[in-house]
Design an enzyme around this catalytic site. Structure first.
Site, short mmCIF file in Angstrom:
data_model
loop_
_atom_site.label_atom_id
_atom_site.label_comp_id
_atom_site.label_asym_id
_atom_site.label_seq_id
_atom_site.Cartn_x
_atom_site.Cartn_y
_atom_site.Cartn_z
N HIS A 55 1.30 -1.32 0.12
CA HIS A 55 0.16 0.21 0.11
C HIS A 55 0.71 1.06 0.14
O HIS A 55 1.24 1.45 0.75
CB HIS A 55 -0.46 0.04 1.06
CG HIS A 55 -1.60 0.90 1.31
ND1 HIS A 55 -3.05 1.06 1.02
CD2 HIS A 55 -1.73 2.70 1.23
CE1 HIS A 55 -4.17 1.79 1.05
NE2 HIS A 55 -3.07 3.16 1.21
N HIS A 57 1.15 5.82 -2.02
CA HIS A 57 0.41 6.25 -3.06
C HIS A 57 1.42 6.56 -4.02
O HIS A 57 2.29 7.59 -3.44
CB HIS A 57 -0.17 7.12 -2.00
CG HIS A 57 -1.64 6.44 -1.88
ND1 HIS A 57 -2.37 6.98 -2.57
CD2 HIS A 57 -1.31 6.34 -0.60
CE1 HIS A 57 -3.66 6.78 -0.69
NE2 HIS A 57 -2.87 6.21 -0.20
N GLN A 150 -9.96 9.67 -3.73
CA GLN A 150 -9.52 10.30 -2.61
C GLN A 150 -11.32 11.04 -2.11
O GLN A 150 -11.13 11.18 -1.55
CB GLN A 150 -8.59 11.47 -3.17
CG GLN A 150 -7.95 12.42 -2.43
CD GLN A 150 -7.77 11.37 -0.21
OE1 GLN A 150 -5.93 10.76 -0.45
NE2 GLN A 150 -8.18 11.09 0.45
N HIS A 208 -9.90 1.97 0.75
CA HIS A 208 -9.65 2.74 2.43
C HIS A 208 -10.42 2.37 2.90
O HIS A 208 -11.12 2.95 2.40
CB HIS A 208 -8.96 3.76 1.59
CG HIS A 208 -8.05 4.44 1.09
ND1 HIS A 208 -7.20 3.38 0.34
CD2 HIS A 208 -7.05 4.92 1.86
CE1 HIS A 208 -5.71 4.60 -0.19
NE2 HIS A 208 -5.46 5.22 1.52
N GLU A 211 -11.01 4.87 7.74
CA GLU A 211 -9.67 4.52 8.50
C GLU A 211 -9.74 6.55 9.07
O GLU A 211 -9.44 7.57 8.98
CB GLU A 211 -8.60 5.60 6.93
CG GLU A 211 -6.82 6.11 7.41
CD GLU A 211 -6.40 6.60 6.53
OE1 GLU A 211 -6.80 6.48 5.26
OE2 GLU A 211 -5.37 6.60 6.64
N ASP A 307 2.29 3.77 2.50
CA ASP A 307 1.66 4.16 2.77
C ASP A 307 1.88 5.69 1.67
O ASP A 307 1.98 6.12 0.85
CB ASP A 307 0.42 4.81 3.87
CG ASP A 307 -0.91 4.91 4.12
OD1 ASP A 307 -1.20 5.17 2.78
OD2 ASP A 307 -1.20 5.95 4.44
N1 17E Z 1 -5.50 9.47 1.33
C1 17E Z 1 -6.22 9.07 2.53
O1 17E Z 1 -7.32 9.15 2.46
N2 17E Z 1 -5.35 8.27 3.30
C2 17E Z 1 -4.27 8.22 3.58
N3 17E Z 1 -3.81 7.26 4.28
C3 17E Z 1 -3.44 8.70 2.65
C4 17E Z 1 -4.21 9.38 1.33
C5 17E Z 1 -1.87 8.51 1.99
FE FE2 Z 2 -3.33 4.63 1.43
#
Ligand code: 17E
Ligand code: FE2
Length: 413
Positions: A55, A57, A150, A208, A211, A307
């Site tokens: 994982h 980006h 996103q 995702h 989170e 990440d």
């Molecule tokens: N975008 C997000 O929503 N969460 C993350 N951990 C990263 C980007 C890196």
């Molecule tokens: Fe991420």
């Protein structure tokens, strides 16, 4: 190539490993090199399959401070900063930073990368750049691309179209971010929508998912149920799943039953989520991680990712998976001797399972000859002493070699 005297997969016994035509051809003690065959003396060190970065980006890496630093350390400020930086993206900018990142990863023994790529930009600049790059580097590293919305697929009204476009352009994996949709119900709907797309277009799934330090964020059960009902669990991953660190035990127990039945994967990102998590707590302050230890004990596959490397979500990082493991084992109490010895699996075999590449992965006769030699007699020492990846070997060719630095002490004792 013949690699002599190594502990394959951190096993106690020493053996030799022979490579022919880019594949492992023999694994046994006391192998004799053919005339002219390259020999690497493993000196009793550990030989593992390459590290898997499950994982990251690649489109956002190495942007720390651009246009400003994330001073609050929250996910939300990070996303806002990216929203600004994203407007300046060019293909060249993305490619150059992604390549610099891949160099760091390869130096540290990685050959398999799953990269999320933000598809909120209607030009899909980052995706175009990474699709090209993936092709350009494929002899050295394998890259899977995840279409990552996103800003949410329902919240950002353009995103549904962009998701379908990204799929048609060739992403391997369908992403999502249900906890960021406007409402709980939108989150669930996004999960259903995306798993349906995954079935229709025959793609893997990696969202995702939850989170956030919110015990009411329960999209994971929806994703797991969809995965189970559609029979695609081994192709489905929930990344982060940090709300699980805030769930009560009764609910977690029920959830674990479903996760296990579904066969889906979880990715933890210990560095970034320890940093971003608990930011709305004073004290007691939550750790902001998913339940790595309990999931593992329940037989649910967990792998680790970095990440972010030097961007708005993480100002630190240099591509070393040992740092990720170190944080994970500390924070979730996986500090027993055998747990430490086994912790390499979070960034090797478990990662391969997440990426759904097990068939082509691992040190076994007939598989592609991809492996790394760690400068340590076992993984405990490699982790503890931050030992180097001496060789990163791809299809039987060395693609990175590190010579350890030597320290001389002048102490008189
Ligand atoms: N975008 C997000 O929503 N969460 C993350 N951990 C990263 C980007 C890196
Ligand atoms: Fe991420």
């Amino acid at each position: 190539m013949l690699i002599k005297n190594v502990h394959v997969d951190n096993q106690a016994a020493l053996t030799d490993v022979q490579i022919k035509d880019g594949h492992f051809s023999k694994i046994a003690p006391n192998l004799v090199p053919d005339a002219g065959e390259q020999v690497i003396d493993g000196q009793g060190k550990v030989l593992l399959p390459p590290f898997v970065e499950s994982h990251i980006h690649l489109d956002t890496q190495l942007t720390a401070g651009q246009p400003r630093w994330n001073e609050s350390g929250t996910l939300f400020e990070g996303i806002r900063i990216w929203g600004e930086r994203r407007q300046e993206l060019t293909k060249q900018d993305v490619k150059q930073r992604a390549l610099a990142t891949i160099r760091l990863l390869v130096k540290h023994g990685i050959q398999h990368i799953r990269s999320h790529v933000d598809i909120s930009d209607p030009r899909l600049t980052a995706l175009q750049a990474l699709l090209e790059l993936k092709e350009e580097v494929k002899d050295q590293v394998d890259i899977q691309l995840v279409a990552f919305p996103q800003d949410g697929v329902l919240t950002n009204l353009q995103e549904k179209g962009l998701m379908e476009q990204a799929i048609k352009e060739g992403v391997d994996v369908i992403g999502g971010i249900p906890h960021m949709e406007f409402t709980t119900e939108d989150g669930w709907e996004s999960v259903h929508y995306l798993t349906r797309l995954a079935e229709r277009y025959d793609r893997l799934v990696d969202m995702h998912c939850d989170e956030i330090d919110d015990p009411a964020s329960r999209n994971l059960e929806v994703l797991a149920a969809d995965a189970y009902k559609r029979g695609i669990g081994d192709r489905v991953t929930a990344s982060h799943a940090t709300a699980m660190g805030s769930y009560n035990d009764a609910y977690a127990s029920k959830l674990f039953g479903l996760l296990k039945r579904s066969g889906m994967n979880i990715v933890a990102n210990p560095l970034v989520n320890v940093h971003l998590g608990g930011r709305f707590d004073t004290y007691p302050k939550r750790r902001g991680l998913t339940r790595i230890k309990d999931l593992t004990a329940a037989g649910i596959n967990v792998s680790f990712g970095e990440d972010d490397i030097q961007d708005f979500m993480n100002p630190l990082g240099d591509g070393n998976m040992l740092d990720v493991i170190m944080m994970g084992v500390y924070v979730d109490h996986l500090m027993g001797y055998h747990q430490l010895q086994d912790s390499f699996k979070f960034v090797t075999y478990n990662g391969a399972r997440t990426l759904h590449i097990q068939d082509q992965y691992g040190i076994a006769v007939g598989k592609p000859a991809n492996c790394i030699l760690l400068n340590a007699p076992d993984f405990y020492h490699a982790l503890n002493e931050h030992r180097e990846v001496l060789y990163n070997i791809r299809h039987g060719k060395v693609i990175a070699e590190t010579r350890p630095a030597k320290t001389q002490l002048y102490l008189g004792f």
